[in-house]
Write a protein that holds these residues in place. Structure first.
Motif, PDB file in Angstrom:
ATOM      1  N   GLY A 113       0.814  -1.219   0.000  1.00 61.90           N
ATOM      2  CA  GLY A 113       0.000   0.000   0.000  1.00 61.90           C
ATOM      3  C   GLY A 113       0.839   1.255   0.000  1.00 61.90           C
ATOM      4  N   ALA A 114       1.765   1.365  -0.924  1.00 64.06           N
ATOM      5  CA  ALA A 114       2.759   2.442  -0.885  1.00 64.06           C
ATOM      6  C   ALA A 114       2.194   3.817  -1.222  1.00 64.06           C
ATOM      7  CB  ALA A 114       3.912   2.120  -1.836  1.00 64.06           C
ATOM      8  N   ASN A 115       1.236   3.897  -2.119  1.00 62.68           N
ATOM      9  CA  ASN A 115       0.661   5.185  -2.499  1.00 62.68           C
ATOM     10  C   ASN A 115       0.072   5.879  -1.260  1.00 62.68           C
ATOM     11  OD1 ASN A 115      -1.938   6.777  -3.294  1.00 62.68           O
ATOM     12  ND2 ASN A 115      -0.794   6.633  -5.200  1.00 62.68           N
ATOM     13  N   PRO A 116       0.341   7.187  -1.018  1.00 64.17           N
ATOM     14  CA  PRO A 116       0.930   8.200  -1.889  1.00 64.17           C
ATOM     15  C   PRO A 116       2.424   8.445  -1.680  1.00 64.17           C
ATOM     16  CG  PRO A 116      -0.190   9.284  -0.108  1.00 64.17           C
ATOM     17  CD  PRO A 116      -0.367   7.810   0.118  1.00 64.17           C
ATOM     18  N   TYR A 117       3.158   7.479  -1.181  1.00 65.25           N
ATOM     19  CA  TYR A 117       4.622   7.414  -1.267  1.00 65.25           C
ATOM     20  C   TYR A 117       5.376   8.375  -0.362  1.00 65.25           C
ATOM     21  CZ  TYR A 117       3.040   5.008  -5.456  1.00 65.25           C
ATOM     22  OH  TYR A 117       2.386   4.178  -6.320  1.00 65.25           O
ATOM     23  N   ARG A 165      16.649  -1.485  -1.955  1.00 69.20           N
ATOM     24  CA  ARG A 165      15.925  -1.662  -3.214  1.00 69.20           C
ATOM     25  C   ARG A 165      14.454  -1.825  -2.848  1.00 69.20           C
ATOM     26  NH1 ARG A 165      16.034  -6.832  -7.235  1.00 69.20           N
ATOM     27  NH2 ARG A 165      14.752  -5.928  -8.900  1.00 69.20           N
ATOM     28  N   LEU A 166      13.610  -0.941  -3.379  1.00 68.03           N
ATOM     29  CA  LEU A 166      12.210  -0.894  -2.990  1.00 68.03           C
ATOM     30  C   LEU A 166      11.336  -1.699  -3.946  1.00 68.03           C
ATOM     31  CD1 LEU A 166      11.968   2.879  -2.035  1.00 68.03           C
ATOM     32  CD2 LEU A 166      11.484   0.978  -0.500  1.00 68.03           C
ATOM     33  N   HIS A 167      10.434  -2.485  -3.373  1.00 69.62           N
ATOM     34  CA  HIS A 167       9.402  -3.201  -4.120  1.00 69.62           C
ATOM     35  C   HIS A 167       8.069  -2.717  -3.552  1.00 69.62           C
ATOM     36  CE1 HIS A 167      12.463  -6.185  -5.499  1.00 69.62           C
ATOM     37  NE2 HIS A 167      13.015  -5.800  -4.350  1.00 69.62           N
ATOM     38  N   LEU A 168       7.173  -2.270  -4.400  1.00 68.79           N
ATOM     39  CA  LEU A 168       5.969  -1.598  -3.935  1.00 68.79           C
ATOM     40  C   LEU A 168       4.719  -2.309  -4.435  1.00 68.79           C
ATOM     41  CD1 LEU A 168       7.106   2.056  -4.760  1.00 68.79           C
ATOM     42  CD2 LEU A 168       7.513   0.754  -2.658  1.00 68.79           C
ATOM     43  N   SER A 169       3.652  -2.220  -3.616  1.00 66.33           N
ATOM     44  CA  SER A 169       2.360  -2.754  -4.039  1.00 66.33           C
ATOM     45  C   SER A 169       1.270  -1.753  -3.723  1.00 66.33           C
ATOM     46  CB  SER A 169       2.068  -4.084  -3.342  1.00 66.33           C
ATOM     47  OG  SER A 169       1.530  -3.868  -2.051  1.00 66.33           O
ATOM     48  N   ASN A 170       0.198  -1.803  -4.515  1.00 67.17           N
ATOM     49  CA  ASN A 170      -1.006  -1.014  -4.280  1.00 67.17           C
ATOM     50  C   ASN A 170      -2.210  -1.855  -4.662  1.00 67.17           C
ATOM     51  OD1 ASN A 170       0.079   1.637  -3.490  1.00 67.17           O
ATOM     52  ND2 ASN A 170       0.887   1.727  -5.578  1.00 67.17           N
ATOM     53  N   PHE A 171      -3.385  -1.374  -4.311  1.00 67.04           N
ATOM     54  CA  PHE A 171      -4.613  -2.024  -4.748  1.00 67.04           C
ATOM     55  C   PHE A 171      -5.647  -0.958  -5.057  1.00 67.04           C
ATOM     56  CE2 PHE A 171      -7.471  -5.258  -5.636  1.00 67.04           C
ATOM     57  CZ  PHE A 171      -8.667  -5.095  -4.968  1.00 67.04           C
ATOM     58  N   PHE A 172      -5.885  -0.760  -6.365  1.00 63.98           N
ATOM     59  CA  PHE A 172      -6.873   0.211  -6.817  1.00 63.98           C
ATOM     60  C   PHE A 172      -8.079  -0.472  -7.460  1.00 63.98           C
ATOM     61  CE2 PHE A 172      -4.061   3.372  -5.650  1.00 63.98           C
ATOM     62  CZ  PHE A 172      -2.835   3.284  -6.293  1.00 63.98           C
ATOM     63  N   PHE A 203      -2.281  -5.971  -6.289  1.00 67.71           N
ATOM     64  CA  PHE A 203      -2.982  -7.180  -5.861  1.00 67.71           C
ATOM     65  C   PHE A 203      -3.669  -6.904  -4.535  1.00 67.71           C
ATOM     66  CE2 PHE A 203       0.152  -8.421  -2.636  1.00 67.71           C
ATOM     67  CZ  PHE A 203       1.302  -7.767  -3.078  1.00 67.71           C
ATOM     68  N   ASN A 204      -4.619  -7.757  -4.200  1.00 71.82           N
ATOM     69  CA  ASN A 204      -5.386  -7.628  -2.966  1.00 71.82           C
ATOM     70  C   ASN A 204      -4.694  -8.441  -1.882  1.00 71.82           C
ATOM     71  OD1 ASN A 204      -7.242  -7.787  -0.839  1.00 71.82           O
ATOM     72  ND2 ASN A 204      -9.001  -7.744  -2.218  1.00 71.82           N
ATOM     73  N   ILE A 205      -4.064  -7.776  -0.920  1.00 76.06           N
ATOM     74  CA  ILE A 205      -3.253  -8.482   0.076  1.00 76.06           C
ATOM     75  C   ILE A 205      -4.104  -9.336   1.005  1.00 76.06           C
ATOM     76  CG2 ILE A 205      -1.479  -6.690   0.000  1.00 76.06           C
ATOM     77  CD1 ILE A 205      -2.483  -5.764   2.752  1.00 76.06           C
ATOM     78  N   GLU A 206      -5.406  -9.083   1.067  1.00 78.15           N
ATOM     79  CA  GLU A 206      -6.272  -9.851   1.958  1.00 78.15           C
ATOM     80  C   GLU A 206      -6.740 -11.162   1.324  1.00 78.15           C
ATOM     81  OE1 GLU A 206      -9.867  -7.897   3.229  1.00 78.15           O
ATOM     82  OE2 GLU A 206      -9.780  -8.845   5.176  1.00 78.15           O
ATOM     83  N   LYS A 207      -6.657 -11.254  -0.007  1.00 75.87           N
ATOM     84  CA  LYS A 207      -7.189 -12.433  -0.691  1.00 75.87           C
ATOM     85  C   LYS A 207      -6.164 -13.146  -1.555  1.00 75.87           C
ATOM     86  CE  LYS A 207     -11.876 -10.515  -0.972  1.00 75.87           C
ATOM     87  NZ  LYS A 207     -12.982 -10.099  -1.878  1.00 75.87           N
ATOM     88  N   ASP A 208      -5.239 -12.402  -2.164  1.00 79.38           N
ATOM     89  CA  ASP A 208      -4.333 -12.973  -3.152  1.00 79.38           C
ATOM     90  C   ASP A 208      -3.041 -13.465  -2.510  1.00 79.38           C
ATOM     91  OD1 ASP A 208      -5.129 -10.269  -5.462  1.00 79.38           O
ATOM     92  OD2 ASP A 208      -6.206 -12.145  -5.036  1.00 79.38           O
ATOM     93  N   SER A 209      -2.409 -14.422  -3.160  1.00 80.47           N
ATOM     94  CA  SER A 209      -1.027 -14.763  -2.820  1.00 80.47           C
ATOM     95  C   SER A 209      -0.129 -13.655  -3.333  1.00 80.47           C
ATOM     96  CB  SER A 209      -0.636 -16.095  -3.467  1.00 80.47           C
ATOM     97  OG  SER A 209      -1.401 -17.158  -2.938  1.00 80.47           O
TER      98      SER A 209
END
Length: 730
Positions: A515-519, A532-539, A566-572
């Protein structure tokens, strides 16, 4: 020639207000040195800020006046907000002189404060857009008067390095909205009109860099007006806030025993009725020259106002050798009278009568006071003096040609040691600091100091809080709402800094931020960690890889942040096992609908043995909620128009998190609460009785929970645990 802009709420020949006069005078004093442009609105009338003048540029006396339309004027809605402000000011005992010896702010949320400021008017969206897009055209931009949205929101649109601020500050209720304090600190320097105003500003808003510049006074001697009788003169708006009710009462009381023909003559706009009295004469508006003649012929000038930042008419009367009879309630005017020896001060009807009798009865005393007043004005308030001081203020604080806005100056490395956090301090041990003062001021006189959870702010080495705040609030996401993002960054700044401090300082880290946005946190990690940054969001569009570009306005950096959706609550999670040294799970768990354990299990999977999870979340047991519950106020979050993930669906306490994390194999290393927001809406009428019962829980009452947990190798294969206390059914 360098360009200078002056921002003021309105500008027209018919307007005689103090801040408008100041803006126009400064434009005239600067026009031979700079190309001056006055940025304002198309409004004239303060009643509703209606658009009355044409949009565009008018050239007058060598000064460009650029007018923008008003998009939010003043309506009865604002009047209701103003009524609430006055009630809350009194009920919370706000003000400058409190028992604690510190200014006590109004306990309003930032969003409510900005609603008040915006709807006070005149708010002009086109003016804000112009400042946002064109600030770089100007060497400096001077914002005149603190009260209106032209200044408050304008200061948020430009880099602080370009902003000067002339607040024309009065000791009045709106000044105790903390939003104005934060706006004042966004300017690189403040232009004060008097030392009294500077003292007031430092008392309410804290120490601010700046200079007393003042303004010039027309001191040409006029021929005195000749009236049928001697008179006490009042010039200005006839308004309760100007002390006019007390003036009428004191004068009428004086005339009960006075047998002379002395009259009270008033000129200006009658916002309240003038008493029908045989010795009170109301003349309405008069031309400037007639005003000066009336001043020159007056026995004395009455100045009853307790709220002035300069008082032009007081000094204009002094310049005409007219003694001043002034209320001692206004420090600025009291300074003028005491420093000049040009008048008398009163506190009540008796001292009013005594001062007026002395001036009226003794011609020699009147002449002596008049000469002292004129000498004071001529020595201090001449155009050449003010022009020099104003140019000095502009150039002394201007950025050098080598600097570009808004790059951080190397001078920040020379800040006092007490502005830099001790890197050895354990932030898990809350201590009391001065941050308690605002929270303590929110409680009807109750002492919150012992309950405020004020944890030292762990600043990066060599950075002051002010500079770091400038960095964070300058982060803008492409196509994002500029003002909304800025306000969010300003409000939650401390939370981002606490979160950064929990990220280990090790080389070559692989970090996943969910959930990095708004960074904002992302940008701090990018700047202050070797990672090294790896980021995720769910829109709502899972499976998409994308890029969002952010601009750090303070440094000029443009950073493209790649993320996976991806949806962190449902997805791998789309990452290999044991991929990351650190996973940030910040301000998300409270939004999850049904299964935080799935998310924790996936975090556990992708963390390396010995890796860290940083988790932050609002504290369900925060002091505000405790007060609300005891007062019968609901603490549950409202429904969200952004869908089910747009609200807090389940908040946690420290104890909740410890149990949940421990059950799922995380070894909790650090767990503490801290206050982030200085202002909060609260139900504090019961706090005095409540405080002794909850003070022992002080470490648990902070607004947010901050934690760092270690994932041990022997815990990675453990089965997920959904504790019964958390799940009604699983």
């Amino acid at each position: 020639m360098k360009k200078v802009a002056i921002v003021v709420q309105r500008c027209h020949q018919s307007i005689v207000g103090g801040s408008e006069s100041l803006a126009w005078q400064y434009a005239g004093l600067l026009k031979d040195t700079y190309e001056v442009e006055l940025l304002t609105t198309t409004a004239i009338n303060t009643f509703d800020w209606a658009n009355e003048l044409p949009v565009g540029v008018e050239l007058r006396e060598g000064i460009s006046i650029r007018r923008f339309p008003v998009t939010i004027g003043r309506t009865p809605y604002w009047s209701k907000l103003h009524e609430r402000l006055l009630r809350d000011f009194d009920s919370h005992n706000c003000g400058r002189r409190t028992a604690e010896g510190k200014a006590r702010y109004l306990p309003w949320s930032l969003s409510l404060q900005e609603e008040f400021i915006r709807h006070q008017g005149p708010y002009s969206a086109p003016l804000m857009e112009f400042l946002r897009l064109r600030w770089a055209d100007y060497h400096s931009i001077i914002f005149v008067t603190y009260l209106y949205p032209t200044t408050y929101f304008g200061l948020l649109e430009i880099p602080p390095a370009r902003a000067l601020f002339a607040p024309t500050l009065h000791d009045e209720q709106p000044a105790y909205l903390s939003a104005y304090k934060y706006a004042a600190h966004r300017a690189r320097a403040v232009i004060w009109l008097t030392e009294g105003e500077r003292r007031l500003g430092n008392d309410i808003w804290g120490e601010l860099p700046g200079h007393v510049v003042s303004m010039s006074i027309d001191s040409r001697i006029r021929q005195p007006a000749v009236l049928d009788s001697r008179y006490l003169l009042y010039c200005g708006r006839i308004d309760p806030n100007k002390g006019c009710v007390e003036l009428f009462e004191h004068f009428i009381e004086f005339k009960k025993t006075d047998r002379s023909n002395l009259r009270l003559v008033l000129v200006g706009k009658d916002d309240i009725p003038v008493p029908n009295h045989p010795y009170i004469d109301f003349r309405g508006f008069v031309a400037d020259e007639e005003k000066f003649k009336l001043m020159a012929g007056a026995t004395a000038l009455a100045m009853p106002s307790g709220n002035e930042s300069f008082s032009i008419v007081t000094l204009e009367a002094m310049a005409q050798r007219t003694p001043i009879l002034a209320s001692a309630a206004c420090e600025v005017i009291a300074d003028h009278v005491n420093l000049s020896g040009g008048g008398r001060l009163y506190d009540d009807a008796a001292s009013f009568a005594a001062g007026l009798t002395e001036i009226f009865a003794d011609g020699g005393k009147r002449k002596e006071l008049g000469e002292r007043g004129r000498e004071y004005v001529v020595a201090r308030f001449q155009p050449d003096q003010i022009r020099t001081s104003l140019i000095d203020a502009i150039e002394m604080h201007s950025i050098s040609s080598e600097e570009s806005d808004p790059v951080i100056s190397t001078a920040m490395n020379a800040q006092p040691k007490d502005e830099v956090a001790d890197p050895t301090m354990k932030i898990s041990e809350p201590v009391e600091t001065d941050d308690a003062e605002v929270c303590a001021a929110d409680t009807n006189g109750a002492d919150l100091g012992g309950l405020r959870v004020a944890t030292p702010l762990p600043l990066p080495q060599g950075w002051s809080e002010e500079k770091l705040r400038e960095l964070v609030t300058s982060v803008q996401v492409e196509d994002g709402p500029v003002l909304e993002l800025h306000n969010y960054a300003a409000l939650d700044f401390r939370r981002f800094v606490y979160t950064l401090s929990l990220v280990p300082e090790k080389p070559n880290l692989e970090i996943l931020e969910l959930g990095a946005n708004p960074y904002f946190t992302t940008t701090l990690i990018h700047k202050f960690r070797d990672a090294r940054l790896h980021l995720s969001n769910f829109f709502g569009r899972p499976g998409r890889n994308a890029v969002q570009q952010i601009i750090v306005q303070q440094t000029g950096e443009v950073i493209p942040y790649q993320y996976q959706e991806f949806n962190i609550e449902k997805d791998s999670f789309p990452y290999e096992d044991e991929s990351f040294d650190v996973v940030l799970f910040c301000e998300i768990i409270e939004h999850l609908l049904s299964d935080p354990v799935h998310t924790l299990t996936e975090i556990r999977r992708v963390l390396k043995p010995g890796g860290s999870m940083v988790l932050t979340t609002p504290n369900a047991a925060r002091l505000e909620n405790v007060c609300k519950m005891v007062s019968g106020v609901n603490i549950y979050d409202g429904y969200s128009g952004y869908g089910p993930y747009g609200r807090h669906n389940r908040e946690y306490t420290k104890h909740d998190l410890f149990l949940l994390l421990s059950a799922n194999g995380f070894q909790v290393e650090t767990l503490f609460t801290a206050d982030v927001h200085e202002d909060f809406a609260n139900s504090s009428s019961v706090l005095t009785e409540l405080a002794p019962l909850i003070e022992h829980r002080q470490p648990d009452l902070g607004q947010y929970i901050f934690s760092r947990s270690i994932m041990e190798a022997n815990s990675k294969s453990a089965a997920p645990v959904r504790p019964e206390w958390l799940f009604r059914s699983a």
